[in-house]
Design a protein around this motif. Structure first.
Motif, PDB file in Angstrom:
ATOM      1  N   LYS A   2      73.500 -46.266 133.731  1.00 35.50           N
ATOM      2  CA  LYS A   2      72.586 -45.102 133.737  1.00 35.50           C
ATOM      3  C   LYS A   2      71.161 -45.544 133.423  1.00 35.50           C
ATOM      4  O   LYS A   2      70.191 -45.041 133.999  1.00 35.50           O
ATOM      5  CB  LYS A   2      73.034 -44.077 132.697  1.00 35.50           C
ATOM      6  N   ALA A   3      71.031 -46.484 132.494  1.00 33.05           N
ATOM      7  CA  ALA A   3      69.698 -46.975 132.132  1.00 33.05           C
ATOM      8  C   ALA A   3      69.051 -47.605 133.355  1.00 33.05           C
ATOM      9  O   ALA A   3      67.864 -47.381 133.635  1.00 33.05           O
ATOM     10  CB  ALA A   3      69.802 -47.983 130.987  1.00 33.05           C
ATOM     11  N   LYS A   4      69.837 -48.362 134.122  1.00 28.97           N
ATOM     12  CA  LYS A   4      69.281 -49.021 135.306  1.00 28.97           C
ATOM     13  C   LYS A   4      68.797 -47.981 136.330  1.00 28.97           C
ATOM     14  O   LYS A   4      67.670 -48.063 136.817  1.00 28.97           O
ATOM     15  CB  LYS A   4      70.329 -49.952 135.928  1.00 28.97           C
ATOM     16  N   THR A   5      69.635 -46.994 136.622  1.00 28.24           N
ATOM     17  CA  THR A   5      69.249 -45.972 137.602  1.00 28.24           C
ATOM     18  C   THR A   5      67.993 -45.235 137.153  1.00 28.24           C
ATOM     19  O   THR A   5      67.045 -45.037 137.926  1.00 28.24           O
ATOM     20  CB  THR A   5      70.384 -44.932 137.763  1.00 28.24           C
ATOM     21  N   THR A   6      67.994 -44.809 135.894  1.00 25.44           N
ATOM     22  CA  THR A   6      66.873 -44.017 135.384  1.00 25.44           C
ATOM     23  C   THR A   6      65.577 -44.821 135.383  1.00 25.44           C
ATOM     24  O   THR A   6      64.524 -44.342 135.820  1.00 25.44           O
ATOM     25  CB  THR A   6      67.190 -43.541 133.942  1.00 25.44           C
ATOM     26  N   MET A   7      65.674 -46.049 134.904  1.00 27.29           N
ATOM     27  CA  MET A   7      64.462 -46.876 134.805  1.00 27.29           C
ATOM     28  C   MET A   7      63.982 -47.358 136.178  1.00 27.29           C
ATOM     29  O   MET A   7      62.788 -47.519 136.403  1.00 27.29           O
ATOM     30  CB  MET A   7      64.712 -48.059 133.848  1.00 27.29           C
ATOM     31  N   ASP A   8      64.926 -47.562 137.098  1.00 26.78           N
ATOM     32  CA  ASP A   8      64.512 -47.918 138.463  1.00 26.78           C
ATOM     33  C   ASP A   8      63.729 -46.768 139.094  1.00 26.78           C
ATOM     34  O   ASP A   8      62.806 -46.991 139.885  1.00 26.78           O
ATOM     35  CB  ASP A   8      65.726 -48.291 139.332  1.00 26.78           C
ATOM     36  N   ASN A   9      64.096 -45.539 138.754  1.00 28.57           N
ATOM     37  CA  ASN A   9      63.344 -44.381 139.255  1.00 28.57           C
ATOM     38  C   ASN A   9      61.904 -44.412 138.741  1.00 28.57           C
ATOM     39  O   ASN A   9      60.963 -44.114 139.484  1.00 28.57           O
ATOM     40  CB  ASN A   9      63.983 -43.065 138.792  1.00 28.57           C
ATOM     41  N   VAL A  10      61.746 -44.771 137.474  1.00 28.03           N
ATOM     42  CA  VAL A  10      60.391 -44.839 136.902  1.00 28.03           C
ATOM     43  C   VAL A  10      59.601 -45.967 137.573  1.00 28.03           C
ATOM     44  O   VAL A  10      58.426 -45.798 137.928  1.00 28.03           O
ATOM     45  CB  VAL A  10      60.455 -45.048 135.368  1.00 28.03           C
ATOM     46  N   ALA A  11      60.269 -47.104 137.787  1.00 31.58           N
ATOM     47  CA  ALA A  11      59.593 -48.238 138.431  1.00 31.58           C
ATOM     48  C   ALA A  11      59.172 -47.866 139.854  1.00 31.58           C
ATOM     49  O   ALA A  11      58.054 -48.191 140.283  1.00 31.58           O
ATOM     50  CB  ALA A  11      60.514 -49.457 138.441  1.00 31.58           C
ATOM     51  N   ALA A  12      60.035 -47.160 140.576  1.00 36.74           N
ATOM     52  CA  ALA A  12      59.707 -46.747 141.943  1.00 36.74           C
ATOM     53  C   ALA A  12      58.544 -45.759 141.930  1.00 36.74           C
ATOM     54  O   ALA A  12      57.648 -45.808 142.781  1.00 36.74           O
ATOM     55  CB  ALA A  12      60.928 -46.128 142.614  1.00 36.74           C
ATOM     56  N   ALA A  13      58.536 -44.874 140.935  1.00 37.19           N
ATOM     57  CA  ALA A  13      57.450 -43.896 140.829  1.00 37.19           C
ATOM     58  C   ALA A  13      56.120 -44.609 140.589  1.00 37.19           C
ATOM     59  O   ALA A  13      55.092 -44.234 141.151  1.00 37.19           O
ATOM     60  CB  ALA A  13      57.739 -42.907 139.705  1.00 37.19           C
ATOM     61  N   ALA A  14      56.142 -45.652 139.765  1.00 38.77           N
ATOM     62  CA  ALA A  14      54.905 -46.394 139.474  1.00 38.77           C
ATOM     63  C   ALA A  14      54.336 -46.976 140.766  1.00 38.77           C
ATOM     64  O   ALA A  14      53.123 -46.931 141.001  1.00 38.77           O
ATOM     65  CB  ALA A  14      55.172 -47.498 138.452  1.00 38.77           C
ATOM     66  N   LYS A  15      55.220 -47.512 141.615  1.00 36.92           N
ATOM     67  CA  LYS A  15      54.772 -48.072 142.911  1.00 36.92           C
ATOM     68  C   LYS A  15      54.181 -46.975 143.783  1.00 36.92           C
ATOM     69  O   LYS A  15      53.141 -47.136 144.406  1.00 36.92           O
ATOM     70  CB  LYS A  15      55.961 -48.693 143.647  1.00 36.92           C
ATOM     71  N   LYS A  16      54.881 -45.847 143.826  1.00 36.10           N
ATOM     72  CA  LYS A  16      54.461 -44.739 144.676  1.00 36.10           C
ATOM     73  C   LYS A  16      53.106 -44.187 144.201  1.00 36.10           C
ATOM     74  O   LYS A  16      52.231 -43.879 145.006  1.00 36.10           O
ATOM     75  CB  LYS A  16      55.542 -43.660 144.612  1.00 36.10           C
ATOM     76  N   LEU A  17      52.957 -44.087 142.876  1.00 36.00           N
ATOM     77  CA  LEU A  17      51.733 -43.501 142.320  1.00 36.00           C
ATOM     78  C   LEU A  17      50.485 -44.278 142.729  1.00 36.00           C
ATOM     79  O   LEU A  17      49.406 -43.693 142.886  1.00 36.00           O
ATOM     80  CB  LEU A  17      51.833 -43.446 140.791  1.00 36.00           C
ATOM     81  N   LYS A  18      50.646 -45.574 142.914  1.00 34.68           N
ATOM     82  CA  LYS A  18      49.503 -46.413 143.283  1.00 34.68           C
ATOM     83  C   LYS A  18      48.805 -45.862 144.539  1.00 34.68           C
ATOM     84  O   LYS A  18      47.577 -45.912 144.642  1.00 34.68           O
ATOM     85  CB  LYS A  18      49.990 -47.837 143.532  1.00 34.68           C
ATOM     86  N   GLY A  19      49.582 -45.314 145.459  1.00 31.96           N
ATOM     87  CA  GLY A  19      48.990 -44.819 146.701  1.00 31.96           C
ATOM     88  C   GLY A  19      48.562 -43.363 146.667  1.00 31.96           C
ATOM     89  O   GLY A  19      48.142 -42.808 147.677  1.00 31.96           O
ATOM     90  N   LEU A  20      48.679 -42.734 145.502  1.00 33.81           N
ATOM     91  CA  LEU A  20      48.416 -41.294 145.433  1.00 33.81           C
ATOM     92  C   LEU A  20      47.066 -40.940 144.792  1.00 33.81           C
ATOM     93  O   LEU A  20      46.843 -39.798 144.383  1.00 33.81           O
ATOM     94  CB  LEU A  20      49.563 -40.583 144.706  1.00 33.81           C
ATOM     95  N   TYR A  21      46.198 -41.942 144.699  1.00 36.08           N
ATOM     96  CA  TYR A  21      44.851 -41.674 144.169  1.00 36.08           C
ATOM     97  C   TYR A  21      43.803 -42.101 145.196  1.00 36.08           C
ATOM     98  O   TYR A  21      42.936 -42.928 144.898  1.00 36.08           O
ATOM     99  CB  TYR A  21      44.659 -42.407 142.831  1.00 36.08           C
ATOM    100  N   PRO A  22      43.895 -41.560 146.420  1.00 34.85           N
ATOM    101  CA  PRO A  22      42.920 -41.960 147.442  1.00 34.85           C
ATOM    102  C   PRO A  22      41.506 -41.516 147.061  1.00 34.85           C
ATOM    103  O   PRO A  22      41.339 -40.541 146.306  1.00 34.85           O
ATOM    104  CB  PRO A  22      43.409 -41.233 148.695  1.00 34.85           C
TER     105      PRO A  22
END
Ligand code: HEC
Length: 150
Positions: free
Chosen positions: A60-80
């Motif tokens: 569960k820790a892996k799934t949850t934390m992977d979601n946060v890591a993926a969000a961090a990557k995604k967020l990079k492109g959301l401040y145009p």
């Protein structure tokens, strides 16, 4: 007037309309709303991840934390550029004037989340979760407006 030909045109016009609507739906997702929704998802994962400190479960820790890591990557492109002008933005203009530092912090959040997801026991997880949690506040202190515009 040929009926079957009319039908064909109606079908083609219908397809065009459907395609137009689909495009509109995609462009309606503006970066400010998307980054706020993504941050909300991060907060939800952090809440779930917080509960895992007392009831550690590596999968569960892996799934949850992977979601946060993926969000961090995604967020990079959301401040145009220019998206600070959106009245709904709760981001400080420093995001754009200090972009390199901002993105470094996002990358750090992603790396610490991935690291927490690899924890093998509760103690390692707790320590990793704590370091990750500290990145939220330290970034918000600098880059998030104190009061979100209405
Ligand atoms: C690199 C900087 C940075 C990091 C790291 C960061 N945030 Fe944010 N966060 C922001 C900014 C900037 C906003 C404002 C976004 C906007 O309104 O455009 C924000 C907004 C939010 C919001 C409000 C979203 C809304 O609905 O308006 C929440 C909740 C949130 N962050 C949670 C977190 C959590 C939890 C973490 C840690 C795991 C975190 N953030 C890490 C920069 C960061």
């Amino acid at each position: 007037m040929n009926l079957s030909r009319n039908h064909l045109w109606a079908a083609i016009a219908g397809l065009g309309l459907a395609a137009g609507l689909a495009t509109a739906a995609v462009s309606a997702g503006n970066p400010v709303e998307e980054r706020q929704a993504t941050m909300k998802g991060v907060a939800k994962s952090m809440k779930e991840g917080g509960a895992l400190q007392a009831a550690f479960d590596a999968a569960k820790a892996k799934t949850t934390m992977d979601n946060v890591a993926a969000a961090a990557k995604k967020l990079k492109g959301l401040y145009p550029a220019g998206s600070d002008a959106d009245p709904k933005s709760g981001a400080d203009p420093k995001v754009w004037t200090q972009k390199a530092d901002f993105e470094k912090r996002l990358a750090e959040m992603g790396a610490l989340a991935a690291n927490a997801g690899k924890a093998k026991d509760a103690d390692a997880y707790k320590a990793a979760y704590k370091s990750l949690g500290e990145t939220c506040k330290s970034c918000h202190d600098v880059y998030r407006l104190k009061k979100k515009p209405a």
